[in-house]
Design an enzyme around this catalytic site. Structure first.
Site, PDB file in Angstrom:
ATOM      1  N   LYS B  80      -2.068 -15.474   2.964  1.00 56.37           N
ATOM      2  CA  LYS B  80      -1.459 -15.148   4.074  1.00 56.37           C
ATOM      3  C   LYS B  80      -2.623 -16.107   5.300  1.00 56.37           C
ATOM      4  O   LYS B  80      -3.069 -16.543   5.366  1.00 56.37           O
ATOM      5  CB  LYS B  80      -2.786 -13.607   3.914  1.00 56.37           C
ATOM      6  CG  LYS B  80      -2.714 -12.665   4.963  1.00 56.37           C
ATOM      7  CD  LYS B  80      -3.966 -11.434   4.480  1.00 56.37           C
ATOM      8  CE  LYS B  80      -3.946 -10.049   5.714  1.00 56.37           C
ATOM      9  NZ  LYS B  80      -5.379  -9.616   5.331  1.00 56.37           N
ATOM     10  N   SER B 155      -3.025  -4.525   5.403  1.00 54.06           N
ATOM     11  CA  SER B 155      -2.303  -5.439   6.296  1.00 54.06           C
ATOM     12  C   SER B 155      -2.222  -6.359   6.071  1.00 54.06           C
ATOM     13  O   SER B 155      -1.115  -7.730   6.180  1.00 54.06           O
ATOM     14  CB  SER B 155      -3.673  -6.221   7.139  1.00 54.06           C
ATOM     15  OG  SER B 155      -4.514  -7.162   6.288  1.00 54.06           O
ATOM     16  N   SER B 179      -6.566  -3.420   2.523  1.00 52.35           N
ATOM     17  CA  SER B 179      -6.094  -4.613   2.719  1.00 52.35           C
ATOM     18  C   SER B 179      -4.882  -5.428   1.724  1.00 52.35           C
ATOM     19  O   SER B 179      -3.863  -5.695   1.789  1.00 52.35           O
ATOM     20  CB  SER B 179      -6.409  -6.145   4.268  1.00 52.35           C
ATOM     21  OG  SER B 179      -6.045  -4.872   5.219  1.00 52.35           O
TER      22      SER B 179
END
Lengths: 485, 485
Positions: B80, B155, B179
């Protein structure tokens, strides 16, 4: 014109003498090329996290204990949020709240002009991190040096309402505090270099008025003298303003050292909202008794207690005691000499006169990084004892001490080598006296006719014959006896 | 093994790499090819540093050749883009950090490298991890491999989509309020948020520091467990890190469902749960009951305040965490009037709408005068919620619920309904509030779209939660891969 009362609150920031910064392992040191003592953590790069410096926490606790504070059992770090270029994270890690700081509710005593002591209340002693420094670049524009960013910083704030009521007290408070910090080994107390910074909040109010006047905060004070002068200037300026019907603006003022006056820097329209909240990256600190006790054991005898002891137990006067404790190593030297059996009063006299003078001239010192003196407490005790036992005269002592200072030899060895040993043998002295009397019958005559002052001449002649080694007191006594009819 | 390399599990790849049936370079190339073929549609990766990937693969192969490296040596893992990678841009999907290249690796990245795990590009996210759909990325949309018109969730949308699209077998995300788990549910994956402190946050660009946790995505519980083991363990650079060993995987497959006691909170089975999701979830529960699992409804009343509480605490921390992005030291820098003008312009232009909204909320709730009403109260509710969960754990092995109230929604569908978007996290938020380990596993499909099932357990019980998840996974029908590519 009404009488005015001055109130001075003191905020002191002290950089702690730790090896590394508050939340990272960068070294702490003064100066250095800009941005050479930095790492991702103290630069606040995204994703970095703080790891607290345990030693810094102990040093603040040590100070708080020395300032008679209550130690918080549970203490947390907060974030103080504001934007400024020298602040890498957009917040400063600090401590907030009345009973949260590592120490709170203490006091410090300062000597008063009347010979007593006055207590100055301490509101809080807390730990935070220093910011970087803005610099004007030679090429124009500004740069930021983050070497100082993240250096552990202790803040010591006096009580409110403030106890300090004169420029002298302000200076004395700072002087006492500085000495304590140096004794504790928590800060080097260098006001000029900014490792210790003082920001007084100054207000005046008419005698009898209950409410404190509007305060101004004074910055850029980098010596005791400027603190005293600055507070005095502000006091007079504020009184003059009020007398002329003006009002005091709540503002931050700078001190101009060159023309000894203060100037407006910025108006504080309202209190900033720093949005303090507990820093979620740092777990709360819990202090138990064993930890606090261990820190307390590190505290040495503090300067004020030392001066009191020197006066009460060793019979020194306040002035001499004050000179001795002005430096911890100096006081240590003195105490070692006394422990070795030196007469306190005599050791003190030698230290504060000849020894201090020679050290000063040579740039040497009794400890630390400067060139180390060759004189040891043992030397000093030996010297003092030689004089006390009349083995050498005080005047000879000065010569001997100068040689000890220069060579590091024992006083006794010097005395022996130079044959300086004082003659106290009464037979020898009486023989010299007789020789002098025989050589100067006219002087003897005039003494006997009433000019008793000439005895000095006769004693001097004896000293000359003895090459300075005769004990002057015994010579005096023997001469007087011989001249008696 | 007729399956292409990219379709194989991490555990299988690791075994074949260790057995020299395939090289790390071949594995990396196969996945790079898969990215080239599918990422133009999916949009999972923001940065794909091919040279670095191939260098990592070569290093991994060298380790394998020497018989070194960890259990996942040579396996590619997507990262990420809020996890700092030395020398590779780390943008948080924000214009503010578009050109920011960290000079250091996050602790999890260091751990991956040390074990020969290949860091395989940086994945898309909602800007600064703030969002539930990945639509808040400043750079690109990421699409759900199950239906390219739909969101992968957020997210960590890129990290979910890349695993679902078989571009990598594993990826790392971060979970502040769901997330990891929410996009895992929406993409038919396993997503695990370990206990707070079990995985170091050092190098994770902070959103809500007291809630953030890095965790893995995978297509099987075993793969997720292996990556959990690789990234966890105490880290001296993170003060909030737990002093525990890495997450163990030795007992992963020895759990049994018989007699297992799961609690299902009424507050997570409300009308907000879509009927299709509810039906899929309940048929999964039926299967589990048949295997001997005891499932009991409980009431955890404070859960209903979870979203509200979260939207005070997380923005409060974010408003402070994001204050460092002032354009002075790194990242975007725009000119304005004076220092504050520069900062305002940089942040005004650099941050997207959602980020600015949350900074404003956070600034507001921390302001003097509002702090107690919002922040203090929110912390009290948080404490209550933790208590309710902890008392539930006394009687139950874990808490079970749907992960998301809905299946993946259409891109743009909730763009104008921020409240609805935020409410999607109501099942996942409690685990972040308490720091509990929590996992989402596929429960089946609803209208051809995946539905997630969530298990949450007590602090430190990461091994147990993975073990239960593994047992559940074996009992539930296997989830197919999306029909793409």
């Amino acid at each position: 014109m009404p009488e005015y009362v001055l109130s001075v609150g003191m905020e002191v920031h002290a950089e702690l003498l730790t090896q590394s910064k508050m939340f990272c392992r960068c070294p702490v040191a003064f100066g250095g090329e800009p941005n050479t003592r930095v790492c991702p953590v103290c630069l606040g790069l995204p994703g970095t996290l703080p790891v607290p410096n345990r030693r810094a926490i102990e040093l603040v606790m040590k100070t708080a204990l020395a300032l008679n504070c209550t130690i918080a059992r549970h203490s947390v770090f907060h974030r103080k949020n504001y934007f400024y270029p020298d602040l890498p994270k957009g917040y400063q890690v600090s401590q907030y709240g009345e009973t949260n700081p590592i120490g709170y509710g203490g006091f410090l005593e300062i000597p008063t002009a009347e010979g007593g002591f006055k207590r100055i209340g301490i509101r809080r002693v807390h730990l935070e991190e220093d910011t970087g420094k803005l610099m004007h670049l030679p090429s124009g524009g500004s740069g930021i040096d983050y070497n100082r960013a993240g250096v552990p910083l202790m803040e010591i704030v006096t009580d409110f309402p403030p106890d300090i009521q004169s420029p002298d007290e302000a200076k004395e408070y700072l002087a006492q505090l500085r000495q304590i910090l140096i004794y504790l080994g928590v800060c080097d107390g260098r006001l000029e270099e900014g490792s210790m910074r003082c920001e007084p909040n100054i207000s005046v109010r008419p005698q009898g008025a209950e409410k404190l006047g509007t305060k101004t905060e004074l910055k850029n004070l980098n010596s005791f003298r400027s603190v005293q002068l600055g507070v005095q200037f502000e006091m007079r300026r504020q009184i003059a303003t009020l007398e002329q019907g003006g009002t005091i603006l709540q503002e931050t003022r700078g001190w101009n050292e060159a023309n000894e006056s203060s100037f407006a820097m910025r108006i504080k329209e309202e209190e900033n909202d720093y949005r303090y909240f507990p820093c979620p990256d740092l777990i709360p600190m819990e202090f138990d008794d064993p930890f606090i006790d261990r820190v307390a054991q590190e505290i040495p005898e503090l300067p004020l207690a030392k001066t009191r002891r020197y006066q009460d137990e060793l019979g020194l006067n306040a002035y001499d005691a004050g000179l001795l404790i002005s430096d911890q190593d100096w006081a240590d030297f003195f105490e070692k000499a006394v422990t070795l059996g030196g007469n306190p009063k005599l050791v003190c006299n030698w230290m504060n006169s000849d020894f201090a003078k020679l050290l000063n001239e040579s740039g040497q010192w009794v400890a630390g990084e400067r060139e180390r003196t060759r004189v040891t407490p043992t030397h000093l005790v030996e010297l003092v004892k030689l004089i006390e036992s009349n083995s050498i005269s005080g005047k000879m002592g000065k010569e001997v001490f100068a040689e000890v200072f220069a060579t590091g030899k024992n006083p006794q060895a010097i005395v022996d080598a130079r044959g300086l040993s004082q003659v106290s043998d009464s037979a020898a002295i009486e023989a010299w006296v007789q020789e002098v009397l025989d050589a100067h019958p006219d002087v003897v005559e005039s003494y006997r006719t009433g000019k008793q002052g000439v005895i000095g001449f006769l004693v001097g002649q004896v000293m000359k014959r003895s090459q300075g080694q005769a004990n002057p007191a015994l010579v005096q006594e023997s001469m007087r006896k011989a001249l008696e009819p | 093994m007729s399956q292409p390399l990219f379709a194989q599990s991490a555990a299988d790849l690791a075994r074949r790499l260790r057995a020299r049936e395939v090289s790390a370079t071949e594995v990396a190339e196969a996945h790079l090819d898969r990215v080239s073929a599918t990422d133009p549609q999916v949009g999972a990766f923001l940065t794909m540093p091919r040279d670095e990937v191939m260098a990592d693969a070569a290093a991994a192969q060298a380790m394998l050749d020497r018989g070194e490296g960890g259990p996942l040596c040579g396996v590619p893992v997507g990262i990420k883009d809020n996890i700092s990678t030395r020398g590779v841009a780390t943008t948080c999907a924000s214009k503010l950090l578009e050109n920011y290249v960290p000079p250091f690796d996050a602790t999890v990245i260091e751990k991956l490298r040390a074990q020969g795990i290949v860091c395989f590009g940086k994945t898309n996210l909602d800007e600064f991890a703030m969002g539930t759909s990945c639509e808040n990325s400043a750079f690109q949309l990421t699409r759900n491999p199950w239906d390219l018109d739909r969101t992968p969730g957020g997210s960590s949308g890129g990290s979910a989509a890349c695993v679902a699209a078989q571009q990598v077998p594993l990826s790392l995300g971060s979970d502040t309020g769901g997330s990891i788990r929410l996009p895992a549910a929406l993409c038919g994956l396993v997503g695990f948020k370990p206990t707070y402190g079990r995985v170091s946050r050092y190098g994770l660009i902070a959103f809500g520091s007291s809630l953030d946790q890095i965790g893995p995505f995978g297509r099987t519980v075993e793969d997720v467990a292996l990556l959990s083991e690789a990234i966890s363990g105490y880290d001296h650079l993170d003060s909030t890190s737990l002093d525990r060993h890495p997450i163990q995987t030795n007992a992963l497959k020895s759990g049994s469902l018989r007699g297992l006691k799961l609690a299902i909170p009424d507050q997570l089975m409300t009308d907000e749960i879509q009927p299709g999701v509810r039906a899929t979830f309940e048929s999964a529960l039926d299967l589990l009951r048949k295997e001997g699992v005891e499932i009991t409804p409980v009431s955890l009343p404070s859960i209903q305040y979870g979203v509200t509480t979260y939207y005070i605490i997380a923005p409060a921390e974010a408003s402070s965490n994001l204050a460092r992005f002032d354009g002075i030291r790194y990242g975007l820098r725009l000119e304005g009037e004076g220092h504050i003008g520069n900062v305002a312009t940089t942040r005004g232009e650099g941050f997207g709408h959602e980020v600015k909204a949350r900074i404003m909320i956070g600034t507001y709730v921390l302001s003097a005068g509002y702090y107690d009403a919002y922040y203090t109260r929110a912390q009290q509710v948080r404490a209550l919620m933790v208590q309710e969960f902890e008392s539930t754990y006394r009687d139950f092995d874990a808490v079970i619920s749907p992960t998301s109230p809905s299946v993946a929604f259409r891109l743009g569908e909730l763009k104008d309904n921020p409240m609805a978007m935020k409410l999607l996290d109501f099942c996942t938020i409690p685990a972040n509030m308490g720091g509990f380990p929590s996992i989402s596993i596929p429960a089946g499909l609803s209208d051809h779209l995946p539905v997630g099932l969530q298990l949450t357990g007590p602090i430190g019980d990461d091994e147990r939660i993975l073990q239960l998840a593994y047992a559940l996974e074996q009992a539930l029908p296997p989830t197919p891969s999306p029909a793409m590519g």
